[in-house]
Motif scaffolding. Structure first.
Motif, PDB file in Angstrom:
ATOM      1  N   ALA A 174       3.639 -37.878  16.741  1.00 17.63           N
ATOM      2  CA  ALA A 174       4.305 -37.747  15.458  1.00 17.63           C
ATOM      3  C   ALA A 174       3.410 -37.900  14.120  1.00 17.63           C
ATOM      4  CB  ALA A 174       5.713 -38.746  15.235  1.00 17.63           C
ATOM      5  N   ASP A 175       2.418 -38.450  14.751  1.00 16.96           N
ATOM      6  CA  ASP A 175       1.391 -38.370  13.430  1.00 16.96           C
ATOM      7  C   ASP A 175       1.697 -37.056  12.440  1.00 16.96           C
ATOM      8  OD1 ASP A 175       1.641 -41.151  14.546  1.00 16.96           O
ATOM      9  OD2 ASP A 175      -0.850 -40.731  14.640  1.00 16.96           O
ATOM     10  N   TRP A 176       1.327 -36.114  12.856  1.00 14.57           N
ATOM     11  CA  TRP A 176       1.158 -34.928  11.893  1.00 14.57           C
ATOM     12  C   TRP A 176       2.190 -35.229  11.162  1.00 14.57           C
ATOM     13  CZ3 TRP A 176       4.728 -31.219  11.144  1.00 14.57           C
ATOM     14  CH2 TRP A 176       6.078 -31.326  12.466  1.00 14.57           C
ATOM     15  N   ALA A 177       3.342 -35.405  11.347  1.00 15.04           N
ATOM     16  CA  ALA A 177       4.725 -35.424  10.488  1.00 15.04           C
ATOM     17  C   ALA A 177       4.457 -36.318   9.410  1.00 15.04           C
ATOM     18  CB  ALA A 177       5.922 -35.182  11.313  1.00 15.04           C
ATOM     19  N   ARG A 178       2.979 -37.256   9.145  1.00 10.19           N
ATOM     20  CA  ARG A 178       3.197 -38.652   8.105  1.00 10.19           C
ATOM     21  C   ARG A 178       3.495 -38.210   6.593  1.00 10.19           C
ATOM     22  NH1 ARG A 178      -1.604 -42.693  10.416  1.00 10.19           N
ATOM     23  NH2 ARG A 178       0.302 -43.462  12.343  1.00 10.19           N
ATOM     24  N   GLY A 179       4.756 -38.278   5.789  1.00 11.03           N
ATOM     25  CA  GLY A 179       5.175 -38.116   4.571  1.00 11.03           C
ATOM     26  C   GLY A 179       5.500 -36.832   3.674  1.00 11.03           C
ATOM     27  N   MET A 180       6.082 -36.261   5.573  1.00 15.15           N
ATOM     28  CA  MET A 180       6.577 -35.309   5.337  1.00 15.15           C
ATOM     29  C   MET A 180       8.518 -35.583   5.151  1.00 15.15           C
ATOM     30  SD  MET A 180       4.972 -32.351   6.610  1.00 15.15           S
ATOM     31  CE  MET A 180       5.737 -30.686   6.433  1.00 15.15           C
ATOM     32  N   ALA A 201       4.015 -26.019   8.679  1.00 18.01           N
ATOM     33  CA  ALA A 201       4.717 -24.989   7.495  1.00 18.01           C
ATOM     34  C   ALA A 201       6.157 -24.734   8.239  1.00 18.01           C
ATOM     35  CB  ALA A 201       3.386 -23.856   8.183  1.00 18.01           C
ATOM     36  N   LEU A 202       6.521 -24.918   9.451  1.00 16.07           N
ATOM     37  CA  LEU A 202       7.374 -24.794  10.192  1.00 16.07           C
ATOM     38  C   LEU A 202       8.575 -25.878   9.502  1.00 16.07           C
ATOM     39  CD1 LEU A 202       9.300 -23.298  11.416  1.00 16.07           C
ATOM     40  CD2 LEU A 202       9.286 -24.441  13.713  1.00 16.07           C
ATOM     41  N   ALA A 203       8.436 -27.482   9.427  1.00 14.22           N
ATOM     42  CA  ALA A 203       8.540 -28.213   9.195  1.00 14.22           C
ATOM     43  C   ALA A 203       9.095 -27.914   7.585  1.00 14.22           C
ATOM     44  CB  ALA A 203       7.802 -28.981   8.760  1.00 14.22           C
ATOM     45  N   ARG A 204       8.412 -27.647   6.422  1.00  9.93           N
ATOM     46  CA  ARG A 204       8.896 -26.884   5.155  1.00  9.93           C
ATOM     47  C   ARG A 204       9.621 -25.983   5.064  1.00  9.93           C
ATOM     48  NH1 ARG A 204       2.965 -28.275   4.699  1.00  9.93           N
ATOM     49  NH2 ARG A 204       2.170 -25.803   4.543  1.00  9.93           N
ATOM     50  N   VAL A 205       9.390 -24.805   5.978  1.00  3.17           N
ATOM     51  CA  VAL A 205      10.273 -23.455   5.910  1.00  3.17           C
ATOM     52  C   VAL A 205      11.649 -24.901   6.331  1.00  3.17           C
ATOM     53  CG1 VAL A 205      11.602 -21.688   6.845  1.00  3.17           C
ATOM     54  CG2 VAL A 205       8.827 -22.116   6.873  1.00  3.17           C
ATOM     55  N   MET A 206      11.839 -24.883   7.598  1.00  6.69           N
ATOM     56  CA  MET A 206      13.332 -25.618   7.718  1.00  6.69           C
ATOM     57  C   MET A 206      13.808 -26.148   6.825  1.00  6.69           C
ATOM     58  SD  MET A 206      13.128 -26.074  12.304  1.00  6.69           S
ATOM     59  CE  MET A 206      11.889 -26.754  12.033  1.00  6.69           C
ATOM     60  N   GLN A 207      13.374 -27.352   6.268  1.00  5.93           N
ATOM     61  CA  GLN A 207      13.820 -28.455   4.622  1.00  5.93           C
ATOM     62  C   GLN A 207      14.018 -27.688   3.751  1.00  5.93           C
ATOM     63  OE1 GLN A 207       9.912 -30.558   4.605  1.00  5.93           O
ATOM     64  NE2 GLN A 207      10.566 -32.343   5.004  1.00  5.93           N
ATOM     65  N   ARG A 208      13.077 -25.673   3.013  1.00  3.66           N
ATOM     66  CA  ARG A 208      13.673 -25.294   2.771  1.00  3.66           C
ATOM     67  C   ARG A 208      15.052 -24.578   3.364  1.00  3.66           C
ATOM     68  NH1 ARG A 208       8.995 -22.371   2.140  1.00  3.66           N
ATOM     69  NH2 ARG A 208       7.682 -24.561   1.467  1.00  3.66           N
ATOM     70  N   ALA A 235      15.742 -32.611  13.677  1.00  2.00           N
ATOM     71  CA  ALA A 235      14.632 -34.201  13.929  1.00  2.00           C
ATOM     72  C   ALA A 235      13.827 -33.828  15.169  1.00  2.00           C
ATOM     73  CB  ALA A 235      15.574 -35.149  14.278  1.00  2.00           C
ATOM     74  N   ILE A 236      12.922 -34.371  15.323  1.00  4.50           N
ATOM     75  CA  ILE A 236      12.338 -34.661  16.463  1.00  4.50           C
ATOM     76  C   ILE A 236      11.881 -35.704  17.469  1.00  4.50           C
ATOM     77  CG2 ILE A 236      10.301 -32.941  15.360  1.00  4.50           C
ATOM     78  CD1 ILE A 236       9.294 -35.362  14.771  1.00  4.50           C
ATOM     79  N   LEU A 237      11.438 -35.509  18.915  1.00  8.63           N
ATOM     80  CA  LEU A 237      11.701 -36.605  19.521  1.00  8.63           C
ATOM     81  C   LEU A 237      10.146 -37.441  19.195  1.00  8.63           C
ATOM     82  CD1 LEU A 237      11.983 -34.769  23.136  1.00  8.63           C
ATOM     83  CD2 LEU A 237      13.472 -36.315  21.474  1.00  8.63           C
ATOM     84  N   GLY A 238       9.414 -37.148  19.180  1.00  3.08           N
ATOM     85  CA  GLY A 238       7.791 -37.729  18.497  1.00  3.08           C
ATOM     86  C   GLY A 238       7.778 -38.367  19.930  1.00  3.08           C
ATOM     87  N   PRO A 239       6.775 -40.050  19.565  1.00  2.00           N
ATOM     88  CA  PRO A 239       6.431 -40.755  20.870  1.00  2.00           C
ATOM     89  C   PRO A 239       7.558 -40.271  22.855  1.00  2.00           C
ATOM     90  CG  PRO A 239       6.307 -42.201  19.246  1.00  2.00           C
ATOM     91  CD  PRO A 239       7.662 -40.599  18.173  1.00  2.00           C
ATOM     92  N   GLU A 240       9.125 -39.786  21.980  1.00  2.00           N
ATOM     93  CA  GLU A 240       9.603 -39.260  23.264  1.00  2.00           C
ATOM     94  C   GLU A 240       9.478 -38.369  23.869  1.00  2.00           C
ATOM     95  OE1 GLU A 240      13.607 -41.747  23.173  1.00  2.00           O
ATOM     96  OE2 GLU A 240      14.273 -40.549  21.353  1.00  2.00           O
ATOM     97  N   GLU A 241       8.842 -37.285  23.252  1.00  2.00           N
ATOM     98  CA  GLU A 241       8.611 -36.192  23.513  1.00  2.00           C
ATOM     99  C   GLU A 241       7.610 -36.116  24.141  1.00  2.00           C
ATOM    100  OE1 GLU A 241       8.467 -32.830  21.120  1.00  2.00           O
ATOM    101  OE2 GLU A 241       6.486 -32.047  21.332  1.00  2.00           O
ATOM    102  N   SER A 242       7.431 -35.617  25.868  1.00  2.00           N
ATOM    103  CA  SER A 242       6.181 -35.262  26.625  1.00  2.00           C
ATOM    104  C   SER A 242       5.889 -33.832  26.756  1.00  2.00           C
ATOM    105  CB  SER A 242       7.103 -36.090  28.004  1.00  2.00           C
ATOM    106  OG  SER A 242       6.994 -37.305  28.046  1.00  2.00           O
ATOM    107  N   CYS A 243       4.464 -33.263  27.138  1.00  2.00           N
ATOM    108  CA  CYS A 243       4.639 -31.910  27.885  1.00  2.00           C
ATOM    109  C   CYS A 243       5.898 -31.270  29.073  1.00  2.00           C
ATOM    110  CB  CYS A 243       3.365 -31.666  28.659  1.00  2.00           C
ATOM    111  SG  CYS A 243       2.630 -30.091  28.719  1.00  2.00           S
ATOM    112  N   ASN A 244       6.024 -30.261  28.317  1.00  2.00           N
ATOM    113  CA  ASN A 244       6.803 -29.485  29.093  1.00  2.00           C
ATOM    114  C   ASN A 244       6.695 -29.077  30.668  1.00  2.00           C
ATOM    115  OD1 ASN A 244       5.464 -26.957  29.204  1.00  2.00           O
ATOM    116  ND2 ASN A 244       5.719 -27.367  26.525  1.00  2.00           N
TER     117      ASN A 244
END
Length: 674
Positions: free
Chosen positions: A409-415, A448-455, A461-470
């Motif tokens: 989930a590091d990509w989402a820091r500050g968002m 970009a997708l996060a900003r659009v959904m917030q807008r 919400a996301i799973l972050g570290p609980e998420e694994s490769c599908n």
């Protein structure tokens, strides 16, 4: 004359008996072979009304065949003309045995109308064959099978049709209680053109009898020949279409890895096939449309889906005796030394599903290719060497790059994006995926997708570290064991939170969660971000600011389009949000779209044979003359960008989420990002 009639009746009865006996024995052997294989597939005859409609549309309506204009027209003329001939030929057979048999007597009007139509349709068969001969002699597409078998079938059918017309022509000149001259427009014209009216009655009778015997001998010879020829599809195609999966979505075959009695996993020998696989083999027409559409075949790889089906069928027939006798230990592996099915053939597949989508008789080629991969990985430990590191990364860190799972989930820091562990009641679970979490290019798409959904005010919400490769990469690369571990891990997390809706930004994530996670007890509504964003736009929650990327083209993701039938939503979203920019379709688009080359695990394999698939696609994008190509998949975006860089074309590659982000950003948003 009376003695000839008796002799004719005896010969005809004997010939019919012999031909149908041989035909029955051959078909019986084919059926026994179909049920002698070990693979388990339950027979479920469900949705009968829908299946009947499929037969009407796909077989009688020739819907799939007509997707190519000239071959489709040619096949339709041959198909309907040949069918139209058969009732009259059957009548002639019966009359050969029982001379007093009279179809015309009870309903002369109906009988005459049928003969009139059949005579015209029979002549059109020759037009169809003229088109076929033109293709085979002048056009000569490389994917078309042109062996002796195919040409012999053409000869058989032409003889049947020509003699049919001559029989009709001679009937117009013979004394009868029925006026044949009124119902044979083409055959009557043939009789006039050849001036058959000048013949004596005995000569007319002799011409009729010669035509009759050639016609009957050819039909009966054709009947005996069919079960062992490439035209076996005449018997198997309709049942295969009738029994095809009715839904467009497709899940890979789930293997019971924990089956202690299993001696092998995947497809290693023809004895591992199931009855439906064998019916697929029987149904193949060897038309080559799958090869024509296959991105591997189009770029110089040794894979031809048609040839794989043909080679497995030949292998099956070669092992028919041990299969039918129960001596299965003598059956050799499909991928043995000297086999035409090699590593390069099996690992060239991108799993784009172009072959299955275009097949006019609904053969599922991927069930063969991916199951062979599964056997090679699980039983032979045979796979491209570069996949060893990928499998290790998936096993240790649950992503193919090997980044620490804790940094997902590091990509989402500050968002200000919440985790499901903090907000389990969120309306939407956004499954970000490995690319969106770790790949530098794809992380931009995620933001970009996060900003659009917030807008748009989406509660997500996301799973972050609980998420694994599908598990898609492992599964389509043959590592079913690892794939099931990954899928089960995600399924347990999903079931823990019970999300109301799952959104994905990757078609591979979307496809496997929607179609294959239910195999593991995780059944949830799943939507790809293109449909999700379009729905938000229709609700008025995404308002365009007038900004445009200009004219653009759209690259169809295989797993969004051919695997799940989503073509219109991304186009409608882009055209309505892109400030008047014009959509310029690529030559290969929609269900004829061309793969980027990343599917089926190919994203993480070397492409050393032939032309690179993404380069081929990039050249087509560059030739469209637009400044921007829109994608709906992080893998597609990466592959297109790499291909365009190689071609030195100045075309920007943007995911739909990035385009919508730009099209909905306020001046303040743009200033912050700047």
């Amino acid at each position: 004359m009376q003695s000839y009639i008796l002799l004719k009746s005896f010969i005809m009865l004997s010939a019919l008996g012999a031909a149908f006996t041989i035909f029955y024995q051959k078909v019986k052997r084919l059926y026994r072979l179909m049920t002698a294989v070990d693979g388990k597939t339950e027979f479920k005859l469900d949705h009968v009304k829908e299946r009947i409609m499929v037969i009407i549309k796909d077989v009688l309506g020739q819907s799939n065949v007509r997707r190519k204009a000239l071959p489709g027209l040619s096949h339709m003329l041959i198909f309907f003309g040949f069918l139209a001939v058969q009732p009259h030929s059957l009548e002639l057979m019966i009359k050969g045995v029982i001379p007093a048999f009279d179809v015309a007597h009870p309903a002369p009007g109906v009988y005459g109308a049928y003969l009139y139509i059949a005579d015209i349709l029979a002549s059109l068969v020759l037009v169809g064959f003229a088109c076929a001969i033109y293709r085979r002699t002048l056009v000569r597409p490389k994917y078309l099978t042109m062996g002796v078998d195919a040409n012999l079938i053409i000869l058989f059918t032409c003889v049947i049709i020509v003699t049919f017309l001559f029989i009709n022509a001679f009937q117009t000149l013979m004394p009868s209680t029925f006026d044949y001259s009124a119902v044979f427009p083409v055959s009557g014209a043939l009789a006039a053109f050849l001036n058959l009216g000048r013949l004596t009655p005995n000569q007319v009778l002799a011409g009729y009898e010669v035509s009759y015997w050639i016609h009957m001998a050819t039909i009966l010879g054709f009947l005996v020949y069919i079960p062992g020829s490439k035209h076996l599809h005449l018997l198997a195609a309709a049942p295969n279409v009738f029994l095809k999966p009715l839904q467009r979505e497709k899940a890979m075959v789930k293997t019971d890895i924990e089956d202690e009695n299993a001696e092998s996993f995947g497809l290693g020998k023809v004895s591992d096939l199931n009855w439906k696989n064998v019916l697929n083999l029987y149904a193949c027409t060897e038309c080559g449309r799958c090869e024509e559409q296959c991105p591997a075949a189009n770029t110089g790889k040794p894979l031809s889906p048609k040839q794989v089906i043909h080679d497995v069928k030949i292998d099956l027939f070669q092992h028919a005796d041990p299969l039918l006798s129960g001596y299965k230990e003598s059956i050799q592996p499909i991928m043995r030394e000297g086999s035409p099915i090699t590593d390069d053939v099996i690992w060239s597949c991108t799993s784009c599903r172009a072959c299955e989508d275009i097949c006019p008789v609904n053969i599922e080629q991927l069930d063969f290719i991916l199951e062979v991969r599964k056997h090679q990985v699980l039983m032979e430990a045979n796979f491209p060497p570069e996949m060893q590191e990928t499998f290790t990364n998936l096993e240790n860190q649950a992503n193919p790059w090997g980044f620490s799972a804790d940094t997902r989930a590091d990509w989402a820091r500050g968002m200000d994006i919440p985790l499901m562990s903090d907000r389990p009641e969120a309306e939407v679970l956004w499954y970000v995926g490995c690319a969106g979490s770790f790949d530098d290019r794809a992380k931009k798409i995620s933001r970009a997708l996060a900003r659009v959904m917030q807008r748009a005010g989406v509660d997500f919400a996301i799973l972050g570290p609980e998420e694994s490769c599908n598990g898609d990469l492992a599964r389509r690369s043959g590592n079913e064991y690892l794939a099931q571990i990954l899928i089960q891990q995600n399924a347990e997390v999903f079931n823990q939170y019970g999300p109301k809706k799952i959104v994905t930004g990757c078609p591979h994530c979307f496809n496997i969660i929607k179609n294959e996670f239910p195999q593991f007890g995780a059944v949830y509504p799943v939507v790809h971000h293109t449909e999700f964003l379009f729905d938000l736009h229709k609700q008025g929650r995404l308002v365009p600011n007038g900004k445009s990327v200009g004219d653009f083209t759209f690259h169809d993701s295989c797993y969004l389009g051919r695997w799940n039938g989503i073509y219109t939503a991304p186009r409608n979203l882009l055209t309505s949000m892109n400030g008047g920019g014009r959509l310029v379709e690529l030559e290969r688009h929609g269900d004829k779209g061309f793969c980027c080359g990343a599917g089926g695990g190919r994203m993480f394999m070397e492409e050393a044979i032939g032309k690179r698939i993404n380069t081929d696609r990039a050249e087509e994008v560059a030739a469209s003359g637009v400044p921007t190509v829109a994608a709906a998949c992080p893998f597609c975006a990466t592959m297109l960008a790499d291909g365009l860089m190689e071609t030195k074309a100045e075309v920007a590659v943007k995911d739909i989420a990035e385009i919508i982000d730009e099209a909905t950003a306020s001046a303040a948003d743009q200033g912050e990002r700047a």
